[in-house]
Enzyme design. Structure first.
Site, PDB file in Angstrom:
ATOM      1  N   SER A 187      44.242  45.441 119.658  1.00 45.51           N
ATOM      2  CA  SER A 187      43.644  45.788 120.948  1.00 45.51           C
ATOM      3  C   SER A 187      43.052  47.192 121.016  1.00 45.51           C
ATOM      4  CB  SER A 187      44.663  45.599 122.078  1.00 45.51           C
ATOM      5  OG  SER A 187      44.759  44.224 122.412  1.00 45.51           O
TER       6      SER A 187
ATOM      7  N   LYS B 162      39.439  47.116 121.812  1.00 46.09           N
ATOM      8  CA  LYS B 162      38.899  47.032 123.171  1.00 46.09           C
ATOM      9  C   LYS B 162      38.054  48.258 123.517  1.00 46.09           C
ATOM     10  CE  LYS B 162      42.183  43.854 125.308  1.00 46.09           C
ATOM     11  NZ  LYS B 162      42.876  43.395 124.102  1.00 46.09           N
TER      12      LYS B 162
ATOM     13  N   SER C 187      45.546  45.358 128.144  1.00 46.42           N
ATOM     14  CA  SER C 187      45.243  44.686 126.878  1.00 46.42           C
ATOM     15  C   SER C 187      45.134  43.173 127.033  1.00 46.42           C
ATOM     16  CB  SER C 187      46.300  45.027 125.820  1.00 46.42           C
ATOM     17  OG  SER C 187      46.021  46.254 125.213  1.00 46.42           O
TER      18      SER C 187
ATOM     19  N   ARG D 216      55.276  52.655 120.403  1.00 43.76           N
ATOM     20  CA  ARG D 216      53.927  53.139 120.086  1.00 43.76           C
ATOM     21  C   ARG D 216      53.640  54.457 120.814  1.00 43.76           C
ATOM     22  NH1 ARG D 216      50.992  47.693 121.904  1.00 43.76           N
ATOM     23  NH2 ARG D 216      52.467  48.089 123.603  1.00 43.76           N
TER      24      ARG D 216
END
Length: 271
Positions: free
Chosen positions: A69, A72, A117, A257
């Site tokens: 993602s 994106k 996302s 993350r």
């Protein structure tokens, strides 16, 4: 002979003056931050003012992974530039299929779809963009090595042969931050606004996560890509990539993350 020697010396001087010094890379051990969340991985930072990198697991920083993602970001830019996406306020209609993430099961703007996302929204966009425009614009954007075909048009960033390294992610973010991508400035500014995660008196944090879900042939793999603008004018770019140390991903993996990224940024006094 003397004239030839002088000419060679002159050319050598020109080449030396025009040479670009190799970027300085300092390796640091940030493994305790990764251990805290039960993951393995790598992190790469680049300070714009000094031109210096800080890397943990440098070899892995040069390894290509599916962008998941994080794609994106260029996907939104391409959609805006080609007209497939009128603006980030455009509504993506829910197709009525209930998916694992409840936040995806609703109509939403593309700004919101980027923040949460929403894969189905961006798959709809991909089908509107089409193969040839992707191939054209991904070359212009110099975004990794994306493999786009009619067969994988709405999945090429999630599965297959597409790859991008952490160094390539940094270079892409630098050009976006400086609005030097071959895309209209208004589109680059629109995407940067959506990427803003936190604004404090001392700094502003921008970023996007990504997660390539586990499959029979691939482990879970996840990203954080972004940058910090300090109030004193300094900027640092940061790109993290992680995998579970063992077993499938869990809720801790999802949160790792951003948590690891911010822990490293705090250790280096950027936050």
């Amino acid at each position: 002979m003397l004239r030839i020697c002088l000419l060679l010396l002159s050319l050598g001087s020109i080449l030396l003056l025009g040479a670009t010094p190799a970027a300085l890379i300092t390796e640091r051990n940030f493994q305790p931050h990764f251990d805290r969340y039960g993951v393995t991985g790598s992190i790469l930072l680049f300070e714009e003012a000094t031109g210096q990198y800080v890397a943990y697991n440098l070899k892995r920083c040069r390894q290509g992974f599916l962008p998941a993602s994080t794609f994106k970001i260029p996907n939104t830019l391409i959609g805006l530039q080609t007209g497939a996406l009128p603006d980030t306020a455009t509504i993506c209609k829910w197709d009525g299929v209930k998916r694992y993430f409840p936040q995806w099961n609703q109509d939403m703007s593309y700004a919101q779809a980027l923040r949460v996302s929403c894969v189905p929204c961006y798959q709809q966009l991909a089908r509107r963009v089409g193969v040839k425009p992707y191939q054209q614009w991904l070359r212009k954007l110099a975004y990794g090595r994306m493999d786009v075909t009619p067969q994988n048009l709405d999945t090429f960033w999630l599965d297959g042969n597409s790859r991008i390294t952490q160094f390539e992610q940094v270079e892409f973010l630098r050009r976006l931050h400086a609005e030097k991508l071959p895309v209209a400035g208004q589109h680059q500014r629109a995407v940067k606004r959506v990427l803003q995660l936190q604004k404090m008196p001392e700094y502003t944090l921008y970023g996007k996560t990504g997660w390539r879900f586990r499959s029979a042939t691939n482990p879970d793999n996840a990203w954080f890509v972004g940058w910090v603008d300090r109030a004193d004018g300094r900027t640092v770019y940061v790109v993290l990539n992680i995998e579970p140390q063992s077993g499938p991903a869990n809720e801790q993996f999802i949160g790792a993350r951003r948590a690891i990224t911010e822990a490293v940024l705090r250790e280096l006094k950027w936050l």
